[in-house]
Design an enzyme around this catalytic site. Structure first.
Site, PDB file in Angstrom:
ATOM      1  CD  GLN A  54     -33.962  16.043  -0.811  1.00  0.00           C
ATOM      2  OE1 GLN A  54     -34.561  16.852  -0.698  1.00  0.00           O
ATOM      3  NE2 GLN A  54     -32.631  15.859  -0.813  1.00  0.00           N
ATOM      4  CG  HIS A 130     -35.338  19.413  -5.034  1.00  0.00           C
ATOM      5  ND1 HIS A 130     -35.517  18.979  -3.697  1.00  0.00           N
ATOM      6  CD2 HIS A 130     -34.163  20.017  -5.251  1.00  0.00           C
ATOM      7  CE1 HIS A 130     -34.128  19.248  -3.256  1.00  0.00           C
ATOM      8  NE2 HIS A 130     -33.514  19.748  -4.100  1.00  0.00           N
ATOM      9  CB  CYS A 131     -39.932  20.959  -1.700  1.00  0.00           C
ATOM     10  SG  CYS A 131     -41.422  20.528  -2.536  1.00  0.00           S
ATOM     11  CG  HIS A 132     -39.759  15.660   1.956  1.00  0.00           C
ATOM     12  ND1 HIS A 132     -38.451  15.017   1.979  1.00  0.00           N
ATOM     13  CD2 HIS A 132     -40.824  14.820   2.192  1.00  0.00           C
ATOM     14  CE1 HIS A 132     -38.743  14.032   2.443  1.00  0.00           C
ATOM     15  NE2 HIS A 132     -40.205  13.567   2.610  1.00  0.00           N
ATOM     16  CB  SER A 138     -40.779  22.490  -5.957  1.00  0.00           C
ATOM     17  OG  SER A 138     -41.771  21.562  -5.720  1.00  0.00           O
TER      18      SER A 138
END
Length: 188
Positions: A54, A130-132, A138
């Protein structure tokens, strides 16, 4: 394990038994644990394709410096990851609401994510997925892209990614990637 294209690569393909789903997930996790440690917020895992967290997605200066043209957010929600952060940056945004849980069906997003990444890379763009944290959701979508658009079997896709960024999709996602591998390459 080493995934460089040499003698060791052949050994890995023989050693991983993809015929038993439970064993296959364990073997894939074992292979993934040999990946590079995460030391940065985003890493290039394929030419012009990055996996990040993130923080990397929210850092406008870094995105500009690296020439990112497309962002795929695998943790999109009403509260986090809205595309307005990229206003005025000429960044194309695609958000996928996905949960990092073993029972979430990420496979319904494989084709759309792969198409988005492929279109961007075909136009010489740079893509941040992306992710967290940048290790499960991701990574799963990038692995699916490599399988669907670069014709890499799952083990080869993992090897291409893990030497550049430590990733570990959850077990449910690994099972879904194994199913995709079976559909594409006729193996479990």
């Amino acid at each position: 394990f080493s995934c460089r294209r040499n003698l060791f690569f052949s050994i890995i393909l023989v050693e991983i038994d993809l015929s038993s789903p439970g064993l296959a997930v364990f073997e894939l996790e074992r292979l993934l644990f040999t990946g590079k440690a995460i030391i940065s917020h985003a890493d290039e895992v394929w030419p012009r394709l990055y996996i990040g967290d993130q923080h990397s997605a929210a850092n406008r200066a870094e995105l500009h410096m690296h020439g990112v043209t497309h962002v795929l957010n695998a943790a999109h929600s009403k509260h986090r990851g809205q595309p307005d952060i990229y206003e005025g940056m000429k960044i194309t945004y695609f958000g996928i609401e996905a949960h990092d849980s073993c029972d979430f069906d990420m496979s319904v997003n494989f084709q759309a994510a792969a198409d988005f990444i492929h279109r961007a890379l075909s136009r010489r763009g740079k893509v941040l997925v992306h992710c967290h944290v940048g290790v499960s959701r991701s990574a799963t979508l990038v692995l699916a892209y490599l399988m669907l658009k670069q014709n890499l079997p799952l083990v080869e896709a993992i090897c291409a990614v893990k030497d550049n960024r430590g990733v570990i999709p959850n077990r449910g996602f690994l099972r879904q990637l194994l199913k995709l591998n079976s559909q594409l390459f006729g193996t479990h």
